[in-house]
Write an enzyme that holds these catalytic residues in place. Structure first.
Site, PDB file in Angstrom:
ATOM      1  N   THR A 268       0.838  -1.247   0.009  1.00  0.00           N
ATOM      2  CA  THR A 268       0.081  -0.062  -0.102  1.00  0.00           C
ATOM      3  C   THR A 268       1.017   1.267   0.090  1.00  0.00           C
ATOM      4  OG1 THR A 268      -1.763  -1.213   1.212  1.00  0.00           O
ATOM      5  CG2 THR A 268      -1.760   1.303   1.508  1.00  0.00           C
TER       6      THR A 268
ATOM      7  N   GLN B 194      -3.868  -7.014  -6.907  1.00  0.00           N
ATOM      8  CA  GLN B 194      -4.487  -7.913  -5.604  1.00  0.00           C
ATOM      9  C   GLN B 194      -6.075  -7.170  -5.338  1.00  0.00           C
ATOM     10  OE1 GLN B 194      -3.410  -6.632  -1.798  1.00  0.00           O
ATOM     11  NE2 GLN B 194      -3.110  -8.937  -1.441  1.00  0.00           N
TER      12      GLN B 194
ATOM     13  N   HIS C 214      -7.228 -11.153  -2.294  1.00  0.00           N
ATOM     14  CA  HIS C 214      -6.577 -10.906  -0.931  1.00  0.00           C
ATOM     15  C   HIS C 214      -7.365 -11.725   0.164  1.00  0.00           C
ATOM     16  CE1 HIS C 214      -4.775  -9.004   2.242  1.00  0.00           C
ATOM     17  NE2 HIS C 214      -4.762  -7.841   1.694  1.00  0.00           N
TER      18      HIS C 214
ATOM     19  N   ASN D 190      -4.628 -10.870   5.998  1.00  0.00           N
ATOM     20  CA  ASN D 190      -4.478  -9.581   6.854  1.00  0.00           C
ATOM     21  C   ASN D 190      -5.749  -9.019   7.513  1.00  0.00           C
ATOM     22  OD1 ASN D 190      -1.794  -9.854   6.521  1.00  0.00           O
ATOM     23  ND2 ASN D 190      -1.735  -8.479   4.700  1.00  0.00           N
TER      24      ASN D 190
ATOM     25  N   TYR E 195      -8.788  -8.475   6.270  1.00  0.00           N
ATOM     26  CA  TYR E 195      -9.715  -7.807   5.649  1.00  0.00           C
ATOM     27  C   TYR E 195     -10.866  -8.731   5.204  1.00  0.00           C
ATOM     28  CZ  TYR E 195      -6.156  -4.376   5.359  1.00  0.00           C
ATOM     29  OH  TYR E 195      -5.148  -3.603   5.635  1.00  0.00           O
TER      30      TYR E 195
ATOM     31  N   ARG F 138      -3.893 -14.975  -1.465  1.00  0.00           N
ATOM     32  CA  ARG F 138      -2.990 -14.669  -0.390  1.00  0.00           C
ATOM     33  C   ARG F 138      -3.638 -15.005   1.077  1.00  0.00           C
ATOM     34  NH1 ARG F 138       0.227  -9.154   1.603  1.00  0.00           N
ATOM     35  NH2 ARG F 138       2.208 -10.406   1.443  1.00  0.00           N
TER      36      ARG F 138
ATOM     37  N   ASN G 202      -4.777  -6.202  11.645  1.00  0.00           N
ATOM     38  CA  ASN G 202      -6.239  -5.847  11.859  1.00  0.00           C
ATOM     39  C   ASN G 202      -7.231  -6.439  12.828  1.00  0.00           C
ATOM     40  OD1 ASN G 202      -6.198  -3.625  10.237  1.00  0.00           O
ATOM     41  ND2 ASN G 202      -5.614  -4.984   8.327  1.00  0.00           N
TER      42      ASN G 202
ATOM     43  N   GLY H  79       8.878  -7.392   0.068  1.00  0.00           N
ATOM     44  CA  GLY H  79       7.980  -6.187   0.056  1.00  0.00           C
ATOM     45  C   GLY H  79       8.915  -4.812   0.117  1.00  0.00           C
TER      46      GLY H  79
HETATM   47  C1  PHB Z   1      -2.309  -1.594   4.656  1.00  0.00           C
HETATM   48  O1  PHB Z   1      -2.607  -0.437   4.108  1.00  0.00           O
HETATM   49  O2  PHB Z   1      -1.786  -1.116   5.811  1.00  0.00           O
HETATM   50  C2  PHB Z   1      -2.254  -2.702   4.160  1.00  0.00           C
HETATM   51  C3  PHB Z   1      -2.895  -3.054   2.975  1.00  0.00           C
HETATM   52  C4  PHB Z   1      -3.179  -4.503   2.980  1.00  0.00           C
HETATM   53  C5  PHB Z   1      -2.613  -5.365   3.528  1.00  0.00           C
HETATM   54  C6  PHB Z   1      -1.827  -5.006   4.708  1.00  0.00           C
HETATM   55  C7  PHB Z   1      -1.799  -3.644   4.869  1.00  0.00           C
HETATM   56  O3  PHB Z   1      -2.509  -6.676   3.353  1.00  0.00           O
END
Ligand code: PHB
Length: 373
Positions: A25, A97, A178, A181, A183, A230, A238, A328
């Site tokens: 991001t 993604q 995705h 994380n 979401y 993923r 989160n 990353g």
């Molecule tokens: C973020 O924007 O902080 C973020 C976005 C996607 C992810 C993890 C963190 O998978």
């Protein structure tokens, strides 16, 4: 014995090497539309075997942060077409993604200022990022979500299907679902965020249902060979938790085996944090996860991620523990990371202050080896 630098075919996509740029991001697409600066950024990094774009919202409802790109407006898709054309002209491959943030959002980012949606009306202890009218930014607590109605879930699946089609039409080589994380799809998977009592909550089978419906719809639309996924089995990102991640993710891995996906992308440990992070009492067994996948016909490339350096990545590929390694932060600071790894050259330092938001500084101005010498 394969090395990081050997080509590999991943589903329907031929990659020049096994070094992948992880989704990152960067909050540099105001109006959710990719712009010329974004084109330059991805083009500069096209020597990666595969570029995975930053998380990209499949709908306005799926937006959770200011200035992240979308995959739904005509303007955004036209912007992405310029990115994919530039990456292909530079010899690279790129997948997008596909992101729905679920409850990790804020009423200010939602259509008509509505509540963000989630499996259950449980707020996350997490922050999002908003932009002020004067252009400066600030972090804000995520808003309390509302639980999605049962009859809204087919629409969510349809949103993923439509986004996958739009992505292929915009020139992407494939998509990454995705499901990590914390979401939306991960919120459905995890017991801490999903307390539904219908067929999408409770048992592991029920909590995995939405994700598997999305996998089914996307692969029917664009083909398994252009679809990756993923997962982050133990991340606390989160504010998600599950006391039994092993049976949950082994079930998911087994269930996706038959879809002939291009790749499975696994974040090991806490995203951006310790690799040995646990949820529950037991250490997570990633070999068992892979076995669950292959035991049910899974043939996709195994992509690993989280704090790998060159040597760790090389060992993972040479030993067969991984087919692909996603990097990353090293890619933020080193557009020519593949060359630097190949020549064992030093890496540019990363400027954390410019990771999120801003312009070219800390985005497209990191020097290549040639520029630095
Ligand atoms: C973020 O924007 O902080 C973020 C976005 C996607 C992810 C993890 C963190 O998978």
């Amino acid at each position: 014995m394969a090395t990081l630098f050997d080509p590999i075919r991943v589903g329907d996509i031929d990659l020049a090497n096994r070094i992948v740029m992880a989704p990152l991001t960067r909050n540099r697409s105001p109006g959710a539309v990719p712009n010329t600066l974004n084109v330059t950024y991805y083009e500069q990094r096209a020597t990666a075997g595969l570029l995975i774009t930053e998380a990209t919202a499949i709908t306005h409802q799926g937006q959770g942060y200011a200035d992240v790109p979308g995959l739904y407006s005509q303007e955004a898709l036209a912007g992405w077409k310029k990115v994919t054309d530039a990456v292909h002209a530079a010899g690279g491959k790129i997948v997008v993604q596909m992101w729905h943030v679920g409850r990790i959002s804020h009423v200010d980012l939602q259509p008509n200022g509505g509540k963000p949606v989630a499996p259950s009306a449980i707020a996350a202890k997490a922050k999002t990022y908003l932009v002020n009218p004067d252009g400066s930014g600030h972090f804000a607590e995520t808003s309390e979500p509302r639980a999605l109605e049962l009859d809204e879930l087919p629409g969510i699946v349809e949103d993923y299907r439509r986004a996958a089609r739009a992505a292929i039409d915009a020139g992407f080589d494939g998509v990454e679902i995705h499901a990590a994380n914390g979401y939306l799809l991960d919120q459905f998977l995890r017991s801490s965020a999903n307390t539904r009592t219908d067929s999408y909550g409770g048992s592991i089978e029920n909590r995995a249902r939405l994700l598997l419906e999305v996998v089914d719809a996307v692969t029917k639309e664009i083909g398994g060979g252009r679809t990756g996924i993923r997962l982050s089995p133990v991340t606390p990102a989160n504010d998600v938790f599950d006391s039994e991640p092993q049976p949950l993710f082994d079930y998911v891995a087994k269930a996706i085996g038959p879809y002939k996906l291009a790749y499975i992308h696994v974040i090991e440990g806490a995203t951006g944090g310790p690799r040995d992070h646990k949820q529950g009492d037991e250490s997570f067994d990633y070999d068992a996860l892979r076995l669950a996948y292959t035991s049910n016909g899974g043939t996709g490339a195994w992509m690993v991620n989280n704090a790998y350096d060159r040597d760790m990545g090389e060992k993972a590929v040479e030993s067969g523990e991984a087919d692909l390694v996603a990097y990353g932060k090293p890619f933020i600071a080193n557009p020519d990371l593949v060359r630097r790894f190949r020549e064992n050259a030093p890496l540019n330092p990363q400027d954390q202050a410019t990771f999120y938001g801003g312009g070219a500084k800390g985005y497209t101005d990191y020097p290549t080896l040639d520029q630095a010498s």
